[in-house]
Design a protein around this motif. Sequence first.
Motif, PDB file in Angstrom:
ATOM      1  N   LEU A  95       0.834  -1.209   0.000  1.00 57.71           N
ATOM      2  CA  LEU A  95       0.000   0.000   0.000  1.00 57.71           C
ATOM      3  C   LEU A  95       0.863   1.252   0.000  1.00 57.71           C
ATOM      4  O   LEU A  95       0.561   2.230  -0.698  1.00 57.71           O
ATOM      5  CB  LEU A  95      -0.925  -0.011   1.220  1.00 57.71           C
ATOM      6  N   LEU A  96       1.947   1.226   0.764  1.00 58.35           N
ATOM      7  CA  LEU A  96       2.861   2.368   0.786  1.00 58.35           C
ATOM      8  C   LEU A  96       3.529   2.559  -0.576  1.00 58.35           C
ATOM      9  O   LEU A  96       3.728   3.699  -1.024  1.00 58.35           O
ATOM     10  CB  LEU A  96       3.920   2.172   1.871  1.00 58.35           C
ATOM     11  N   LEU A  97       3.874   1.465  -1.236  1.00 61.30           N
ATOM     12  CA  LEU A  97       4.484   1.563  -2.561  1.00 61.30           C
ATOM     13  C   LEU A  97       3.518   2.199  -3.561  1.00 61.30           C
ATOM     14  O   LEU A  97       3.913   3.040  -4.376  1.00 61.30           O
ATOM     15  CB  LEU A  97       4.903   0.179  -3.049  1.00 61.30           C
ATOM     16  N   ASP A  98       2.260   1.792  -3.505  1.00 65.43           N
ATOM     17  CA  ASP A  98       1.278   2.366  -4.430  1.00 65.43           C
ATOM     18  C   ASP A  98       1.072   3.846  -4.139  1.00 65.43           C
ATOM     19  O   ASP A  98       1.013   4.668  -5.054  1.00 65.43           O
ATOM     20  CB  ASP A  98      -0.050   1.622  -4.322  1.00 65.43           C
ATOM     21  N   LEU A 102      -9.923   3.405   1.741  1.00 67.39           N
ATOM     22  CA  LEU A 102      -9.404   3.441   3.110  1.00 67.39           C
ATOM     23  C   LEU A 102     -10.185   2.479   4.000  1.00 67.39           C
ATOM     24  O   LEU A 102      -9.592   1.747   4.818  1.00 67.39           O
ATOM     25  CB  LEU A 102      -9.480   4.860   3.666  1.00 67.39           C
ATOM     26  N   PHE A 103     -11.491   2.450   3.858  1.00 65.60           N
ATOM     27  CA  PHE A 103     -12.302   1.507   4.622  1.00 65.60           C
ATOM     28  C   PHE A 103     -11.875   0.065   4.329  1.00 65.60           C
ATOM     29  O   PHE A 103     -11.770  -0.763   5.236  1.00 65.60           O
ATOM     30  CB  PHE A 103     -13.792   1.673   4.277  1.00 65.60           C
ATOM     31  N   TRP A 104     -11.635  -0.225   3.056  1.00 67.05           N
ATOM     32  CA  TRP A 104     -11.249  -1.579   2.669  1.00 67.05           C
ATOM     33  C   TRP A 104      -9.866  -1.941   3.212  1.00 67.05           C
ATOM     34  O   TRP A 104      -9.640  -3.077   3.630  1.00 67.05           O
ATOM     35  CB  TRP A 104     -11.288  -1.726   1.160  1.00 67.05           C
ATOM     36  N   VAL A 105      -8.964  -0.978   3.232  1.00 68.48           N
ATOM     37  CA  VAL A 105      -7.648  -1.207   3.824  1.00 68.48           C
ATOM     38  C   VAL A 105      -7.787  -1.567   5.297  1.00 68.48           C
ATOM     39  O   VAL A 105      -7.134  -2.501   5.795  1.00 68.48           O
ATOM     40  CB  VAL A 105      -6.745   0.031   3.653  1.00 68.48           C
ATOM     41  N   ALA A 158     -19.448  -1.739  -3.733  1.00 64.76           N
ATOM     42  CA  ALA A 158     -20.655  -0.896  -3.739  1.00 64.76           C
ATOM     43  C   ALA A 158     -21.027  -0.471  -2.323  1.00 64.76           C
ATOM     44  O   ALA A 158     -21.347   0.701  -2.074  1.00 64.76           O
ATOM     45  CB  ALA A 158     -21.807  -1.653  -4.397  1.00 64.76           C
ATOM     46  N   LEU A 159     -20.965  -1.400  -1.394  1.00 64.75           N
ATOM     47  CA  LEU A 159     -21.296  -1.071   0.002  1.00 64.75           C
ATOM     48  C   LEU A 159     -20.249  -0.153   0.612  1.00 64.75           C
ATOM     49  O   LEU A 159     -20.577   0.735   1.412  1.00 64.75           O
ATOM     50  CB  LEU A 159     -21.423  -2.358   0.817  1.00 64.75           C
ATOM     51  N   LEU A 160     -18.990  -0.347   0.241  1.00 66.00           N
ATOM     52  CA  LEU A 160     -17.936   0.549   0.718  1.00 66.00           C
ATOM     53  C   LEU A 160     -18.157   1.974   0.205  1.00 66.00           C
ATOM     54  O   LEU A 160     -17.979   2.944   0.947  1.00 66.00           O
ATOM     55  CB  LEU A 160     -16.568   0.047   0.256  1.00 66.00           C
ATOM     56  N   ILE A 162     -16.074  14.811 -10.847  1.00 66.97           N
ATOM     57  CA  ILE A 162     -14.973  13.849 -10.886  1.00 66.97           C
ATOM     58  C   ILE A 162     -14.152  13.957  -9.612  1.00 66.97           C
ATOM     59  O   ILE A 162     -13.724  12.952  -9.037  1.00 66.97           O
ATOM     60  CB  ILE A 162     -14.093  14.078 -12.131  1.00 66.97           C
ATOM     61  N   ASP A 163     -13.929  15.184  -9.167  1.00 68.13           N
ATOM     62  CA  ASP A 163     -13.181  15.411  -7.934  1.00 68.13           C
ATOM     63  C   ASP A 163     -13.887  14.743  -6.753  1.00 68.13           C
ATOM     64  O   ASP A 163     -13.256  14.082  -5.911  1.00 68.13           O
ATOM     65  CB  ASP A 163     -13.053  16.914  -7.701  1.00 68.13           C
ATOM     66  N   ARG A 164     -15.204  14.924  -6.683  1.00 69.94           N
ATOM     67  CA  ARG A 164     -15.985  14.319  -5.609  1.00 69.94           C
ATOM     68  C   ARG A 164     -15.954  12.792  -5.697  1.00 69.94           C
ATOM     69  O   ARG A 164     -15.877  12.095  -4.672  1.00 69.94           O
ATOM     70  CB  ARG A 164     -17.420  14.824  -5.651  1.00 69.94           C
ATOM     71  N   ALA A 165     -15.992  12.270  -6.914  1.00 65.13           N
ATOM     72  CA  ALA A 165     -15.935  10.818  -7.100  1.00 65.13           C
ATOM     73  C   ALA A 165     -14.595  10.264  -6.638  1.00 65.13           C
ATOM     74  O   ALA A 165     -14.534   9.200  -6.011  1.00 65.13           O
ATOM     75  CB  ALA A 165     -16.176  10.468  -8.563  1.00 65.13           C
ATOM     76  N   ALA A 166     -13.517  10.982  -6.945  1.00 66.79           N
ATOM     77  CA  ALA A 166     -12.191  10.544  -6.497  1.00 66.79           C
ATOM     78  C   ALA A 166     -12.123  10.507  -4.983  1.00 66.79           C
ATOM     79  O   ALA A 166     -11.563   9.577  -4.389  1.00 66.79           O
ATOM     80  CB  ALA A 166     -11.117  11.466  -7.071  1.00 66.79           C
ATOM     81  N   GLY A 167     -12.706  11.527  -4.330  1.00 65.59           N
ATOM     82  CA  GLY A 167     -12.742  11.536  -2.877  1.00 65.59           C
ATOM     83  C   GLY A 167     -13.544  10.371  -2.328  1.00 65.59           C
ATOM     84  O   GLY A 167     -13.161   9.743  -1.325  1.00 65.59           O
ATOM     85  N   LEU A 168     -14.652  10.059  -2.982  1.00 63.48           N
ATOM     86  CA  LEU A 168     -15.489   8.934  -2.572  1.00 63.48           C
ATOM     87  C   LEU A 168     -14.714   7.623  -2.652  1.00 63.48           C
ATOM     88  O   LEU A 168     -14.744   6.803  -1.723  1.00 63.48           O
ATOM     89  CB  LEU A 168     -16.736   8.878  -3.465  1.00 63.48           C
TER      90      LEU A 168
END
Length: 310
Positions: free
Chosen positions: A11-14, A292-295, A212-214, A280-286
């Motif tokens: 994750l840090l590498l990405d 982050l939740f999945w991590v 989808a739930l995330l 698009i900006d809002r979608a990127a934030g989403l």
Amino acid sequence: MEALLILALALLLDWGLGEPPRYLHPVVAMGKVAAALERVAPRRGRAAPLLYGTVAALLVAALFSIPSYLLLDWLRGWNAIVYVIAGAVLLKSTFSLRQLLSEALNIRDRLRRGEVGRARHDLRALVSRDTSELSPELIASAAVESAAENTPDSFVSPLVFFLLLGVPGAMAYRVVNTLDAMWGYHGRYEYLGKFVARLDDLLNLVPARVAALLLAAAAPLSGGSARSALRVLWRDRSLTASPNAGWPMAAAAGALRVRLEKVGHYRLGDNHYPLTPETIDRAAGLVRVAALFWVVVALTVLGVRFALET
């Protein structure tokens, strides 16, 4: 503990470095192998291309997953630090959250500068549809759709298979997903890619719904509506031809309270807000918050597993 460290380092590498050079990227190598196999694939009939595509997909998956398993198994017994680093580098190659968001935000920047023609050109890296006549609103829609649809493929699914089968499992998933992107189309690749397209649908069945739930859960923390996300998800999830793509896209449309449209194919969500570069900006934030939740989920699973083993 090693699996936990591998995931954390990947994750840090990405986040810190993004994609490796093309000449070192396993996914580029997968594409080259697939292209070579495609050149000698049978062209006539149905049975021969179907059988060839099935065997080829399984062989390519084995070609990348088995050596990664053997390499990591050897490194694990030789040096734990080198094992973790190698595992992280290989795992990182199977997901690309930073690149996904970077490409979507590039479209945002093009639209903000009024570079509609360049936005249409760059959008071809994200979607397979004809972009030559898309309006700025439909360009923004396509960028948001791509960010949402690829959240499972580019991030959730590889980590699911890492949790289940380790780095080799993530590598095998990435092979299937890559071959589906190359062969999984109607027309010329109808039968060559039929097996891998169906396998990709199966492998993404659960991750797409998790994503989808995330995205719905992430909505309140990114200026969206979780209630609208769940409502639109339930209503519109089956409107796409793909059994999986509609889930994260409908959730994103509802969370952002916009209508996402591929003309002649589907409309997802309601037209509460116009489609603009800021969408698009809002979608990127989403997507960032959902990732982050999945991590957190993935790290928790590995942490609990480690605690139970000790």
